[in-house]
Design a protein around this motif. Sequence first.
Motif, PDB file in Angstrom:
ATOM      1  N   PHE A 335      41.715  35.174  47.240  1.00 38.97           N
ATOM      2  CA  PHE A 335      41.671  34.526  45.931  1.00 38.97           C
ATOM      3  C   PHE A 335      40.717  35.264  44.997  1.00 38.97           C
ATOM      4  N   GLY A 336      39.595  35.748  45.531  1.00 35.84           N
ATOM      5  CA  GLY A 336      38.682  36.548  44.714  1.00 35.84           C
ATOM      6  C   GLY A 336      39.345  37.806  44.204  1.00 35.84           C
ATOM      7  N   LEU A 337      40.165  38.438  45.045  1.00 36.83           N
ATOM      8  CA  LEU A 337      40.877  39.657  44.639  1.00 36.83           C
ATOM      9  C   LEU A 337      41.912  39.345  43.563  1.00 36.83           C
ATOM     10  N   LEU A 338      42.614  38.227  43.688  1.00 35.98           N
ATOM     11  CA  LEU A 338      43.538  37.795  42.638  1.00 35.98           C
ATOM     12  C   LEU A 338      42.789  37.618  41.319  1.00 35.98           C
ATOM     13  N   SER A 339      41.598  37.050  41.389  1.00 33.64           N
ATOM     14  CA  SER A 339      40.801  36.800  40.187  1.00 33.64           C
ATOM     15  C   SER A 339      40.270  38.093  39.581  1.00 33.64           C
ATOM     16  N   ASN A 341      41.796  40.770  39.532  1.00 35.66           N
ATOM     17  CA  ASN A 341      42.953  41.367  38.868  1.00 35.66           C
ATOM     18  C   ASN A 341      43.584  40.446  37.824  1.00 35.66           C
ATOM     19  N   LYS A 342      42.799  39.488  37.347  1.00 32.43           N
ATOM     20  CA  LYS A 342      43.189  38.606  36.248  1.00 32.43           C
ATOM     21  C   LYS A 342      44.524  37.907  36.491  1.00 32.43           C
ATOM     22  N   GLY A 343      44.686  37.430  37.717  1.00 33.21           N
ATOM     23  CA  GLY A 343      45.860  36.641  38.041  1.00 33.21           C
ATOM     24  C   GLY A 343      47.043  37.436  38.543  1.00 33.21           C
ATOM     25  N   LYS A 344      46.894  38.748  38.704  1.00 30.86           N
ATOM     26  CA  LYS A 344      47.994  39.571  39.214  1.00 30.86           C
ATOM     27  C   LYS A 344      47.761  39.884  40.693  1.00 30.86           C
ATOM     28  N   TRP A 345      48.861  39.949  41.429  1.00 31.76           N
ATOM     29  CA  TRP A 345      48.781  40.291  42.854  1.00 31.76           C
ATOM     30  C   TRP A 345      49.824  41.349  43.154  1.00 31.76           C
ATOM     31  N   ASN A 346      49.338  42.564  43.349  1.00 20.51           N
ATOM     32  CA  ASN A 346      50.207  43.676  43.745  1.00 20.51           C
ATOM     33  C   ASN A 346      51.431  43.799  42.830  1.00 20.51           C
ATOM     34  N   GLY A 347      51.208  43.696  41.534  1.00 23.46           N
ATOM     35  CA  GLY A 347      52.274  43.857  40.552  1.00 23.46           C
ATOM     36  C   GLY A 347      52.939  42.573  40.124  1.00 23.46           C
ATOM     37  N   ILE A 350      50.773  36.005  39.058  1.00 24.45           N
ATOM     38  CA  ILE A 350      50.607  34.684  39.667  1.00 24.45           C
ATOM     39  C   ILE A 350      50.071  33.708  38.624  1.00 24.45           C
ATOM     40  N   VAL A 351      49.023  34.130  37.922  1.00 22.84           N
ATOM     41  CA  VAL A 351      48.428  33.332  36.851  1.00 22.84           C
ATOM     42  C   VAL A 351      48.504  34.156  35.569  1.00 22.84           C
ATOM     43  N   ASN A 352      48.929  33.534  34.485  1.00 22.64           N
ATOM     44  CA  ASN A 352      49.055  34.225  33.205  1.00 22.64           C
ATOM     45  C   ASN A 352      47.710  34.832  32.793  1.00 22.64           C
ATOM     46  N   GLU A 353      47.719  36.126  32.410  1.00 16.16           N
ATOM     47  CA  GLU A 353      46.468  36.826  32.102  1.00 16.16           C
ATOM     48  C   GLU A 353      45.753  36.248  30.896  1.00 16.16           C
ATOM     49  N   VAL A 354      46.507  35.823  29.881  1.00 19.00           N
ATOM     50  CA  VAL A 354      45.866  35.221  28.702  1.00 19.00           C
ATOM     51  C   VAL A 354      45.096  33.970  29.102  1.00 19.00           C
ATOM     52  N   TYR A 355      45.738  33.130  29.892  1.00 23.01           N
ATOM     53  CA  TYR A 355      45.076  31.920  30.377  1.00 23.01           C
ATOM     54  C   TYR A 355      43.874  32.289  31.240  1.00 23.01           C
ATOM     55  N   PHE A 356      44.028  33.291  32.116  1.00 23.46           N
ATOM     56  CA  PHE A 356      42.927  33.666  32.996  1.00 23.46           C
ATOM     57  C   PHE A 356      41.729  34.168  32.186  1.00 23.46           C
ATOM     58  N   ASN A 357      41.985  34.916  31.125  1.00 20.01           N
ATOM     59  CA  ASN A 357      40.884  35.378  30.277  1.00 20.01           C
ATOM     60  C   ASN A 357      40.175  34.207  29.613  1.00 20.01           C
ATOM     61  N   GLU A 358      40.938  33.197  29.199  1.00 19.92           N
ATOM     62  CA  GLU A 358      40.324  31.987  28.640  1.00 19.92           C
ATOM     63  C   GLU A 358      39.441  31.315  29.698  1.00 19.92           C
ATOM     64  N   ALA A 359      39.939  31.273  30.911  1.00 21.20           N
ATOM     65  CA  ALA A 359      39.234  30.589  31.996  1.00 21.20           C
ATOM     66  C   ALA A 359      37.905  31.254  32.338  1.00 21.20           C
ATOM     67  N   LYS A 420      32.531  46.691  38.478  1.00 17.85           N
ATOM     68  CA  LYS A 420      32.370  47.400  39.744  1.00 17.85           C
ATOM     69  C   LYS A 420      33.578  47.221  40.653  1.00 17.85           C
ATOM     70  N   LYS A 421      34.648  46.605  40.127  1.00 18.06           N
ATOM     71  CA  LYS A 421      35.858  46.354  40.922  1.00 18.06           C
ATOM     72  C   LYS A 421      35.501  45.671  42.248  1.00 18.06           C
ATOM     73  N   MET A 422      34.590  44.732  42.173  1.00 21.96           N
ATOM     74  CA  MET A 422      33.967  44.169  43.371  1.00 21.96           C
ATOM     75  C   MET A 422      34.196  42.662  43.475  1.00 21.96           C
ATOM     76  N   VAL A 423      34.428  42.199  44.701  1.00 19.90           N
ATOM     77  CA  VAL A 423      34.470  40.782  45.039  1.00 19.90           C
ATOM     78  C   VAL A 423      33.529  40.558  46.214  1.00 19.90           C
ATOM     79  N   ILE A 424      32.717  39.515  46.133  1.00 14.18           N
ATOM     80  CA  ILE A 424      31.788  39.193  47.216  1.00 14.18           C
ATOM     81  C   ILE A 424      31.973  37.728  47.609  1.00 14.18           C
ATOM     82  N   ILE A 425      32.070  37.487  48.907  1.00 15.79           N
ATOM     83  CA  ILE A 425      32.267  36.152  49.451  1.00 15.79           C
ATOM     84  C   ILE A 425      31.080  35.797  50.340  1.00 15.79           C
ATOM     85  N   ARG A 426      30.561  34.579  50.172  1.00 18.01           N
ATOM     86  CA  ARG A 426      29.568  34.056  51.107  1.00 18.01           C
ATOM     87  C   ARG A 426      29.970  32.630  51.462  1.00 18.01           C
TER      88      ARG A 426
END
Length: 456
Positions: A335-339, A341-347, A350-359, A420-426
């Motif tokens: 899910f962090g990787l989806l985020s 990429n602003k809602g895109k998954w491997n092309g 999944i989530v509209n980029e305009v909406y994701f930018n608002e979020a 940094k093209k980075m996702v961190i999970i704890r």
Amino acid sequence: MKKWIVLTFLLLFILSCSNTEETSLTIQTIPTLATGAVTSITTTTAISGGAISSDGGLAITSRGVCWNTNPNPTLLNFKTSNGTGIGSFTANLSSLIPNTTYYLRAYATNNNGTAYGNEISFVTEETMYFPPSDGSQTWDIKTIVSLSWNQSAVQPLLDYLQSKNTKSFIILVNGRIVMENYFNGHTATSPWYWASAGKTLTTSVTGIAQDENLLNINNKVSDYLGTGWTSAPLAKENLITCKNLLSMNSGLNDALGDDVSPANLQYVADAGTRWAYHNVYVKLQDVVAQVSGQTWTNYFNTKLRDRIGMTGGSWIQSGDGLSVYWSTSRNMARFGLLSLNKGKWNGSIIVNEVYFNEATNTSQNINQAYGYMWWLNGKTSFHLPTSQLQFPGTLIPNAPSDMFCALGKNDQKIYVVPSKKMVIIRMGDVANPSNPTFGLSGFDDELWGKINALYQ
């Protein structure tokens, strides 16, 4: 005597003409130029250019940049054509290969030949990696060494995580696993709760439903749930929009506990005028279920979970009637990787980029550090749960300013850093048992101090 004088002048005249011709030939040379810096580097494109300070005495007939994967590129290699004349110019490089070192020089040509500027090397960006969506354990790895990070900082970070009751810790860069560590008996297959970090799942699914024209976040909640879903006066209830629930400014009383029954959702202020962290957001799950004609779980699984391979995760009812998401750490990382990429998954969108930018930008004018249930770093002030105080400064000073994050009770964390093209999970138990929090804690800044030592 006169004859010798005439011969002397004639000889001087001939020598003078010869010197003039040599001077003329010296002036007419190839151009002088410098190569411009390489900027805006992506996986397949970049921008450079050049600055021509002298045309060598003859008009410049062509100019541009040339590049190759070997040093000292020439016009026989890849090149651009960027007009004529002296001065500065910009060149767009295209059709590059990802994660490749290139050598580049500006060039300029006149009738005497071609001159090259200084050589610059650059590396194109690595392509973003997405693990298979079938939920398999296949996942590309990237080493600390390949990133030129500080290997000596790894063990202090792991020791710190262990001491702070951590169960799992993952770092992704460009989607690839750089660190994946488990502590205190936890394993890669052990599920754990997201707590309020899972609020961002509701954010994403609400955006999906809006993109399918099932709802509009600017509409009032009672349009979908009917009136009486709160105990606020009807006129006040009808002020509350879905966006107010996303932004935590519904105006409902946040001091009455987690119960979201109508009797416990009481009016305090007009919607939009007061920011308060409140579990009333969960009513968006009811909205999605109502407009989709499905259960929340079915819609979530079909539209989000299964599409990015978060297999095995599930919503589990807690004692207060709310549902909390549980999954493995890798599923949280998906899910962090989806985020990232602003809602895109491997092309796939999944989530509209305009909406994701608002979020992931400030959603209201009270708490700058809050979007649609995403916390935002790098703002000038912030509010915290259970408080109406405004605190000056950025949310997590040690973290990059462009970071946005999902924060859950007992220090469940999803950090997303676009620069940094980075996702961190704890995942784990509360880091400081004497000071449990609903989201942000002192642990965040301490942890980022340790993370910074890896790459700074």
